[in-house]
Design a protein around this motif. Structure first.
Motif, PDB file in Angstrom:
ATOM      1  N   SER A  44      21.994  37.425 -16.958  1.00 50.29           N
ATOM      2  CA  SER A  44      23.126  36.847 -16.792  1.00 50.29           C
ATOM      3  C   SER A  44      23.416  37.093 -17.924  1.00 50.29           C
ATOM      4  CB  SER A  44      22.792  36.007 -16.039  1.00 50.29           C
ATOM      5  OG  SER A  44      22.239  34.607 -16.006  1.00 50.29           O
ATOM      6  N   LEU A  71      15.560  23.974 -19.405  1.00 46.61           N
ATOM      7  CA  LEU A  71      16.193  25.287 -20.641  1.00 46.61           C
ATOM      8  C   LEU A  71      15.120  25.035 -21.322  1.00 46.61           C
ATOM      9  CD1 LEU A  71      19.622  23.535 -22.295  1.00 46.61           C
ATOM     10  CD2 LEU A  71      19.065  25.206 -20.684  1.00 46.61           C
ATOM     11  N   SER A 108      16.976  28.903 -18.599  1.00 45.83           N
ATOM     12  CA  SER A 108      17.882  29.577 -20.275  1.00 45.83           C
ATOM     13  C   SER A 108      17.429  28.599 -21.369  1.00 45.83           C
ATOM     14  CB  SER A 108      19.892  28.785 -19.642  1.00 45.83           C
ATOM     15  OG  SER A 108      20.418  29.467 -21.081  1.00 45.83           O
ATOM     16  N   SER A 109      18.056  28.525 -22.353  1.00 47.43           N
ATOM     17  CA  SER A 109      17.421  28.335 -23.258  1.00 47.43           C
ATOM     18  C   SER A 109      18.690  28.167 -24.587  1.00 47.43           C
ATOM     19  CB  SER A 109      16.299  29.418 -23.892  1.00 47.43           C
ATOM     20  OG  SER A 109      16.003  27.965 -25.256  1.00 47.43           O
ATOM     21  N   ASN A 156      26.342  34.785 -20.217  1.00 47.70           N
ATOM     22  CA  ASN A 156      27.597  33.466 -19.875  1.00 47.70           C
ATOM     23  C   ASN A 156      28.909  34.474 -21.189  1.00 47.70           C
ATOM     24  OD1 ASN A 156      26.691  32.226 -18.385  1.00 47.70           O
ATOM     25  ND2 ASN A 156      26.360  30.307 -19.675  1.00 47.70           N
ATOM     26  N   ALA A 203      20.583  21.507 -18.205  1.00 46.70           N
ATOM     27  CA  ALA A 203      20.604  22.803 -16.950  1.00 46.70           C
ATOM     28  C   ALA A 203      21.826  22.934 -15.986  1.00 46.70           C
ATOM     29  CB  ALA A 203      19.128  23.468 -17.444  1.00 46.70           C
ATOM     30  N   ASP A 232      24.970  24.923 -15.829  1.00 43.90           N
ATOM     31  CA  ASP A 232      25.080  26.494 -15.054  1.00 43.90           C
ATOM     32  C   ASP A 232      25.492  26.894 -13.799  1.00 43.90           C
ATOM     33  OD1 ASP A 232      24.073  28.640 -17.863  1.00 43.90           O
ATOM     34  OD2 ASP A 232      22.465  27.076 -17.873  1.00 43.90           O
ATOM     35  N   LYS A 267      18.442  34.232 -18.849  1.00 39.43           N
ATOM     36  CA  LYS A 267      19.568  34.212 -19.234  1.00 39.43           C
ATOM     37  C   LYS A 267      18.988  34.558 -20.066  1.00 39.43           C
ATOM     38  CE  LYS A 267      23.381  31.504 -16.733  1.00 39.43           C
ATOM     39  NZ  LYS A 267      24.444  31.521 -16.910  1.00 39.43           N
ATOM     40  N   THR A 268      19.620  35.416 -20.407  1.00 36.76           N
ATOM     41  CA  THR A 268      19.362  36.174 -21.392  1.00 36.76           C
ATOM     42  C   THR A 268      20.533  35.935 -22.494  1.00 36.76           C
ATOM     43  OG1 THR A 268      20.641  37.939 -20.936  1.00 36.76           O
ATOM     44  CG2 THR A 268      18.544  38.188 -20.207  1.00 36.76           C
ATOM     45  N   LYS A 309      16.230  24.145 -12.375  1.00 35.10           N
ATOM     46  CA  LYS A 309      17.044  24.973 -13.103  1.00 35.10           C
ATOM     47  C   LYS A 309      16.694  24.323 -14.852  1.00 35.10           C
ATOM     48  CE  LYS A 309      20.438  26.080 -12.259  1.00 35.10           C
ATOM     49  NZ  LYS A 309      22.228  26.006 -11.283  1.00 35.10           N
ATOM     50  N   VAL A 312      11.701  33.030 -23.806  1.00 35.33           N
ATOM     51  CA  VAL A 312      11.631  33.345 -22.365  1.00 35.33           C
ATOM     52  C   VAL A 312      11.088  34.264 -21.421  1.00 35.33           C
ATOM     53  CG1 VAL A 312      14.350  33.529 -20.887  1.00 35.33           C
ATOM     54  CG2 VAL A 312      14.469  31.942 -23.115  1.00 35.33           C
TER      55      VAL A 312
END
Length: 434
Positions: free
Chosen positions: A176, A72, A121-122, A178, A25, A28, A155-156, A70, A135
């Motif tokens: 967010s 994943l 995030s993932s 990316n 992660a 990010d 993180k979507t 932070k 998530v």
């Protein structure tokens, strides 16, 4: 910082997962926790707070600001983006958290006072909807089952269903997506499975939900509360949706996009979707990289100059296309040895010196060395007296940078001062993340 991944049998499986997924992660960069609603757990209700110092941060060796938790959900990913260390063809160690493991880690680290929130995030597993459900379930469980009031940034997944994005906004402070790369051509070359239109479509959906939530909240506050005498009536809160807004991140230096193209993309994102932040992440060469990627990382200072230029667009009234001039080859690149504001001033000497006692706010903001707060204080001070050079000293502005560009009641820059070379810093190099 977590320890490097270890395959030793003595390492607890959860610790091994944490080492792998926290390390994965680190790319990010969007870890700020500002802008959300204030919550706390004083009075014994719930757990967590978004006040005080905010989310805890750490700094990677290359200078990036990184939140302590932070992680994943997983670094398995079915996509094969060439610049990503977690791409399906990468041979890095893989791991995957369950929903409950992420929830328990968050609560455990919070109770130890190590973190103030979660950044989750993932990689994409099975399909975007399945990944997004995992998530969102983490955030739901924290909020509804444990009354967690700390900061949550999700993180979507751009291709996830609109309903899942809507649910994510109910529980997260910030969402967010990316943008990945500055141009569609770069995305098509380096991440052909990513859909630039889908990314922007999801940003637009989030923007609509954020505006609807703000509108409902404003309308509710404007409506007077009526109740029977001697009753302690309370108004139900308006539905919330990502009160800290949405942000994005783009990789710098993985493709051929110059700084002009990067800033143009940022300006479009700020204008069209009113993003809170665009984060710039300097590309880091990855193991077993594709031949289509550069062999070396861009200079770390390039990332820094982009943040400075971004600041000029957001707070100093600069348009993206006036910050940089194309060079003889037609490429628009920020100077690395001088900040963008000073570079602009040096390229527009005819607009200086600026009279601090007469110039409008817009022009004062363009003086190198004068920040937004300093300009506001100068404007307030000149309402009652003529400004002198000593007033700049009291504002603690860098006189060496400001005086060659301004006039005051007792100061006029000399020709020698105007011709004085601007201090330039040596170009720094990007440290390796491996």
């Amino acid at each position: 910082m977590t320890s490097p991944p270890s395959s030793s049998p003595d390492v607890h499986p959860l610790q091994r997962k944490l080492a792998i997924l926290a390390d994965a992660a680190k790319y990010d960069a969007s870890c700020a926790s500002s802008g959300t609603t204030k919550r706390d757990s004083r009075g014994g209700q719930g757990m967590g707070s978004t006040e005080g110092s905010g989310i805890c941060h750490s700094y990677a060796p290359d200078g990036r600001c990184i939140s302590l938790l932070k992680i994943l959900m997983t670094n398995f990913c079915q996509y094969d983006c060439l610049y990503c260390v977690n791409r399906v063809s990468s041979n890095v160690p893989r791991a995957r958290f369950s929903v409950q493991e992420v929830v328990e880690l968050t609560l455990d680290f919070y109770r130890r006072n190590c973190i103030e929130g979660l950044f989750l995030s993932s990689g994409i597993i099975q399909n975007p909807d399945y990944t997004m459900e995992q998530v969102v379930e983490v955030a739901r469980c924290l909020r509804e089952d444990h009354d967690f009031r700390g900061y949550i940034h999700l993180k979507t997944i751009p291709d996830a269903s609109p309903e899942l994005l809507r649910r994510a906004g109910r529980y997260a402070d910030r969402l967010s997506i990316n943008i990945e790369l500055p141009t569609d051509a770069g995305l098509a070359t380096l991440a052909p499975e990513k859909d630039g239109l889908a990314i922007r479509r999801s940003m637009a959906r989030l923007r609509v939900h954020i505006d609807d939530a703000k509108g409902a909240s404003a309308e509710q506050k404007a409506t007077p509360l009526r109740s029977l005498p001697a009753t302690n009536a309370r108004r139900a809160e308006a539905p919330r949706f990502a009160p800290a807004g949405q942000s994005t991140q783009m990789i710098v230096g993985a493709d051929a996009a110059d700084d002009g193209a990067i800033l143009a993309t940022s300006a479009t994102l700020y204008g069209a979707y009113r993003l809170r932040r665009v984060y710039y992440s300097a590309f880091s060469p990855i193991p077993d990289a594709s031949a289509g990627l550069p062999l070396a990382a861009p200079p770390l200072i390039r990332e820094h100059r982009l943040y400075q230029a971004d600041w000029l667009m957001r707070f100093y009234g600069f348009a993206h296309d006036e910050i940089i001039r194309p060079d003889a080859q037609g490429r628009s690149l920020l100077a690395l040895d001088v900040d963008p504001k000073t570079a602009w001033a040096l390229a527009h000497r005819e607009r200086f010196p600026v009279d601090l006692n007469r110039a409008p706010r817009e022009m004062l903001l363009r003086v190198p060395g004068l920040g937004v707060k300093a300009v506001e204080r100068l404007l307030a001070a000149r309402r009652v007296r003529r400004l002198r050079a000593a007033d700049l000293s009291r504002l603690h502005v860098p006189l060496g940078r400001v005086l060659p560009f301004v006039l005051t009641e007792d100061h006029r820059p000399t020709r020698q001062m105007e011709a004085m070379p601007v201090p330039r810093k040596p170009v720094q190099t990007q440290a390796s993340l491996f």
